[in-house]
Design a protein around this motif. Structure first.
Motif, PDB file in Angstrom:
ATOM      1  N   PRO A   1      65.729  22.325  49.235  1.00  0.00           N
ATOM      2  CA  PRO A   1      66.426  21.135  49.735  1.00  0.00           C
ATOM      3  C   PRO A   1      67.071  20.350  48.598  1.00  0.00           C
ATOM      4  CG  PRO A   1      64.059  20.790  49.767  1.00  0.00           C
ATOM      5  CD  PRO A   1      64.282  22.220  49.362  1.00  0.00           C
ATOM      6  N   ILE A   2      67.966  19.490  48.985  1.00  0.00           N
ATOM      7  CA  ILE A   2      68.683  18.666  48.017  1.00  0.00           C
ATOM      8  C   ILE A   2      67.800  17.474  47.635  1.00  0.00           C
ATOM      9  CG2 ILE A   2      70.771  17.323  47.621  1.00  0.00           C
ATOM     10  CD1 ILE A   2      72.006  18.989  49.976  1.00  0.00           C
ATOM     11  N   HIS A   3      67.560  17.294  46.344  1.00  0.00           N
ATOM     12  CA  HIS A   3      66.723  16.194  45.867  1.00  0.00           C
ATOM     13  C   HIS A   3      67.614  15.154  45.186  1.00  0.00           C
ATOM     14  CE1 HIS A   3      63.125  18.425  46.749  1.00  0.00           C
ATOM     15  NE2 HIS A   3      63.564  19.455  46.042  1.00  0.00           N
ATOM     16  N   SER A   4      68.078  14.223  45.958  1.00  0.00           N
ATOM     17  CA  SER A   4      68.910  13.160  45.393  1.00  0.00           C
ATOM     18  C   SER A   4      68.924  11.977  46.351  1.00  0.00           C
ATOM     19  CB  SER A   4      70.329  13.670  45.157  1.00  0.00           C
ATOM     20  OG  SER A   4      71.134  12.627  44.644  1.00  0.00           O
ATOM     21  N   ASP A   5      69.099  10.802  45.773  1.00  0.00           N
ATOM     22  CA  ASP A   5      69.248   9.589  46.588  1.00  0.00           C
ATOM     23  C   ASP A   5      70.716   9.194  46.726  1.00  0.00           C
ATOM     24  OD1 ASP A   5      66.516   9.368  46.935  1.00  0.00           O
ATOM     25  OD2 ASP A   5      66.267   8.138  45.126  1.00  0.00           O
ATOM     26  N   ASN A   6      71.562   9.830  45.945  1.00  0.00           N
ATOM     27  CA  ASN A   6      72.988   9.518  45.951  1.00  0.00           C
ATOM     28  C   ASN A   6      73.652  10.232  47.128  1.00  0.00           C
ATOM     29  OD1 ASN A   6      75.663   9.058  45.399  1.00  0.00           O
ATOM     30  ND2 ASN A   6      75.495   9.535  43.216  1.00  0.00           N
ATOM     31  N   GLN A   7      74.295   9.460  47.993  1.00  0.00           N
ATOM     32  CA  GLN A   7      74.925  10.038  49.182  1.00  0.00           C
ATOM     33  C   GLN A   7      76.088  10.965  48.819  1.00  0.00           C
ATOM     34  OE1 GLN A   7      73.764   9.882  52.250  1.00  0.00           O
ATOM     35  NE2 GLN A   7      75.401  11.224  52.935  1.00  0.00           N
ATOM     36  N   LEU A   8      76.813  10.652  47.759  1.00  0.00           N
ATOM     37  CA  LEU A   8      77.923  11.489  47.335  1.00  0.00           C
ATOM     38  C   LEU A   8      77.425  12.870  46.891  1.00  0.00           C
ATOM     39  CD1 LEU A   8      80.948  11.805  46.734  1.00  0.00           C
ATOM     40  CD2 LEU A   8      80.483  10.908  44.438  1.00  0.00           C
ATOM     41  N   VAL A   9      76.336  12.898  46.152  1.00  0.00           N
ATOM     42  CA  VAL A   9      75.767  14.169  45.694  1.00  0.00           C
ATOM     43  C   VAL A   9      75.302  14.995  46.888  1.00  0.00           C
ATOM     44  CG1 VAL A   9      73.847  15.193  44.414  1.00  0.00           C
ATOM     45  CG2 VAL A   9      75.121  13.278  43.441  1.00  0.00           C
TER      46      VAL A   9
END
Length: 104
Positions: free
Chosen positions: A49-57
């Motif tokens: 899964p994608i581990h980021s808090d940035n919506q753009l990422v």
């Protein structure tokens, strides 16, 4: 004196059922390999899964993943259509050979 060598003109070889079936087998094999690759890529993406808090990422990663799976699926679909077309051509050529009157 300038002498020019005659160039070899490419001659078209008429299609035969054996050539069509051989081409269909090669195309089908490549299509199946792309299918396995697509399943492998999709499974790998699903397990990581994608581990980021940035919506753009998150959006860019999702778009790239979709694009990668889509390109492989497109290649698989093209090879599948080519396989079906070559098999249909082989059947058409066989029917033409069987119904053609023999002139001896």
């Amino acid at each position: 004196m300038n002498q020019t060598q005659p160039t070899d003109t490419p001659t078209q070889v008429p299609p035969t059922p054996l050539r069509c079936i051989t081409g269909a087998a090669i195309s089908g094999g490549l299509g199946y390999a792309l299918y396995l690759l697509m399943i492998s890529i999709a499974t790998t993406f699903a397990k990581k899964p994608i581990h980021s808090d940035n919506q753009l990422v998150i959006s860019l990663t999702s778009a790239v993943r979709t694009l990668v799976v889509g390109v492989v699926a497109l290649g698989m679909g093209i090879f599948g259509i080519v396989t079906i077309g070559l098999l249909a051509l082989a059947v058409q050529l066989l029917i033409q050979q069987l119904t053609k009157p023999k002139n001896n």
